[in-house]
Write a protein that holds these residues in place. Structure first.
Motif, short mmCIF file in Angstrom:
data_model
loop_
_atom_site.label_atom_id
_atom_site.label_comp_id
_atom_site.label_asym_id
_atom_site.label_seq_id
_atom_site.Cartn_x
_atom_site.Cartn_y
_atom_site.Cartn_z
N UNK A 254 0.84 -1.20 0.00
CA UNK A 254 0.00 0.00 0.00
C UNK A 254 0.87 1.25 0.00
N UNK A 255 1.96 1.21 0.78
CA UNK A 255 2.83 2.38 0.86
C UNK A 255 3.67 2.59 -0.38
N UNK A 256 4.04 1.50 -1.03
CA UNK A 256 4.92 1.62 -2.19
C UNK A 256 4.09 1.83 -3.47
N UNK A 262 -1.12 6.78 -6.60
CA UNK A 262 -2.02 7.88 -6.26
C UNK A 262 -1.34 9.21 -6.53
N UNK A 263 -0.06 9.33 -6.17
CA UNK A 263 0.69 10.56 -6.43
C UNK A 263 0.79 10.80 -7.94
N UNK A 287 -0.29 14.16 1.71
CA UNK A 287 0.61 14.15 2.86
C UNK A 287 0.01 13.36 4.02
N UNK A 288 -1.31 13.49 4.18
CA UNK A 288 -1.99 12.74 5.25
C UNK A 288 -1.90 11.24 4.99
N UNK A 289 -2.12 10.83 3.74
CA UNK A 289 -2.01 9.40 3.40
C UNK A 289 -0.60 8.88 3.67
N UNK A 290 0.40 9.66 3.29
CA UNK A 290 1.78 9.23 3.52
C UNK A 290 2.05 9.04 5.02
N UNK A 291 1.54 9.96 5.83
CA UNK A 291 1.72 9.86 7.28
C UNK A 291 1.02 8.63 7.84
N UNK A 292 -0.20 8.40 7.38
CA UNK A 292 -0.97 7.25 7.88
C UNK A 292 -0.32 5.93 7.47
N UNK A 297 2.86 1.01 8.80
CA UNK A 297 4.09 0.21 8.72
C UNK A 297 4.68 -0.02 10.11
N UNK A 298 4.74 1.03 10.90
CA UNK A 298 5.29 0.91 12.24
C UNK A 298 4.44 -0.03 13.10
#
Length: 396
Positions: A254-256, A262-263, A287-292, A297-298
């Motif tokens: 999802x992050x990669x 989406x970007x 930016x909100x999606x990237x933070x979430x 991941x953490x």
């Protein structure tokens, strides 16, 4: 988390992906037949196995043994290389394996874990038409006859059952016991007489789910996992895998891939030459999606580390599952929104891909799958409240 050894491992995985990830697989796996999908998935599984990457979360003696840090690197690199997902083997390598390792007999582990590595496919027979989120209300009955259980009933939402060799099955073996006390956990051979598998056509056009109709199916007592009438406790191993450990890979994808596409969607000029990303509101959402996603991941790494250390909390996996499924829904929904009319016309996606493919409308429709199976979002919040926060139970 970085170290020279881990960086060497990353380089090795990256080099392996460069050689082994099938070129053009997304186009090749779009609109394929069932036979082509199954053949591709079996070949990709064995390719990953040859590299030592098919079951990284398994114990070393069964073909796994990667540390949590190495698993994170592996899934990061697979996502970065846009590798296919193990769709066909997903239930086998995660749900079946975690159940057998946690509660199976030695004979069951020896019989099935090597077979999974050779390509044995599994499905999950838990939910029923009247027992989804309230799984303990299931009505499928297994009565004891000598050395067999004789099973009759109906299951639904069994992912990939049309391809499966075996099924993880919950059935009621004591009809008078309290509903969580009279359930047993069985391994059902899908070649047994009396099983009728019916694929369900979904809104996306796929038939990922199936119904199972069971008519006097005989299952040997030797295929009982754990004690008779203690299947509810065994099932928590399966659901824990579904809600927790499997998320490590999904979070990286999802992050990669998901966020990257989406970007790119937001950076694409429209008919008037303007780009959505130049709008301050849309840039803020990205930016909100990237933070979430980084938070997800953490969370995933933390849960896996504590799981391996024997310190995982009763609600930890539910937190991860809830966070992932609702984030996936928001991200794909936003993609469909900013994609405009052109996003509505993409009506096919690769069969071996994930829930984030860049076909935004299909991804968004498919994302609702994640907020329902494995315990709906409402059930996850109840688990978090009661088991995680110690709040009073809801009244019966």
């Amino acid at each position: 988390m970085s170290s020279p050894v881990l960086e060497d491992f990353r380089v090795g995985v990256r080099d392996w992906c460069r050689v082994h990830v099938p070129v053009g697989w997304r186009v090749g796996q779009t609109g394929v037949s069932d036979a082509e999908f199954v053949g591709f998935q079996r070949e990709w599984f064995q390719t990953l196995r040859s590299g030592g990457f098919a079951v990284p979360h398994w114990p070393r003696e069964f073909g796994g043994g990667l540390t949590v840090a190495e698993q994170v690197v592996l899934y990061q690199e697979l996502a970065a290389a846009d590798a296919p997902r193990l769709v066909l083997a997903f239930v086998a390598v995660h749900h079946a394996a975690s159940t057998l390792l946690a509660a199976g007999s030695e004979a069951q582990r020896v019989r099935h874990l090597p077979a999974i590595l050779e390509g044995e496919v599994w499905c999950q027979g838990f939910s029923e038409p009247g027992a989804g989120s309230d799984l303990a209300s299931l009505r499928t009955v297994a009565r004891r006859e000598g050395d067999d259980f004789v099973v009759s009933g109906q299951k639904v939402w069994a992912s990939g059952a049309q391809y499966a060799d075996w099924c993880l099955l919950l059935a009621r073996t004591d009809p008078v016991a309290p509903k969580r006390k009279g359930i047993s956990y069985l391994l059902m051979d899908m070649r047994s007489r009396g099983i009728d598998v019916r694929p369900i056509r979904q809104a996306t056009g796929e038939s990922h789910f199936c119904e199972l109709f069971l008519d006097e199916v005989r299952i040997p007592v030797s295929q009982l996992v754990g004690a008779e009438n203690a299947g509810w406790q065994v099932a928590q191993s399966t659901l824990g895998a579904e809600r927790g450990l499997t998320m490590l890979e999904l979070a990286e994808r999802l992050g990669n891939a998901g966020l990257r596409w989406l970007v790119e969607e937001c950076a694409r000029p429209g008919p008037d030459g303007s780009r959505p990303v130049d709008d301050a509101v849309i840039a803020d959402r990205l930016a909100q999606f990237e933070t979430e996603i980084e938070g997800l991941r953490v969370l995933c790494r933390d849960v896996v580390q504590r799981y391996e250390a024997g310190r995982v909390g009763a609600a930890d996996a539910s937190v991860v599952k809830l966070f992932y499924s609702e984030l996936l829904q928001r991200l794909t929904g936003f993609g469909a929104e900013v994609g405009g009319l052109s996003a509505q016309s993409v009506l096919r996606k690769p069969s071996s891909g994930g829930w984030e493919s860049g076909a935004w409308v299909l991804d968004f429709v498919g994302s609702w799958e994640w907020t329902i199976p494995g315990g709906s979002s409402e059930i996850q919040r109840t688990i978090i409240g009661e088991r995680g926060l110690g709040l009073p139970r809801e009244p019966q």
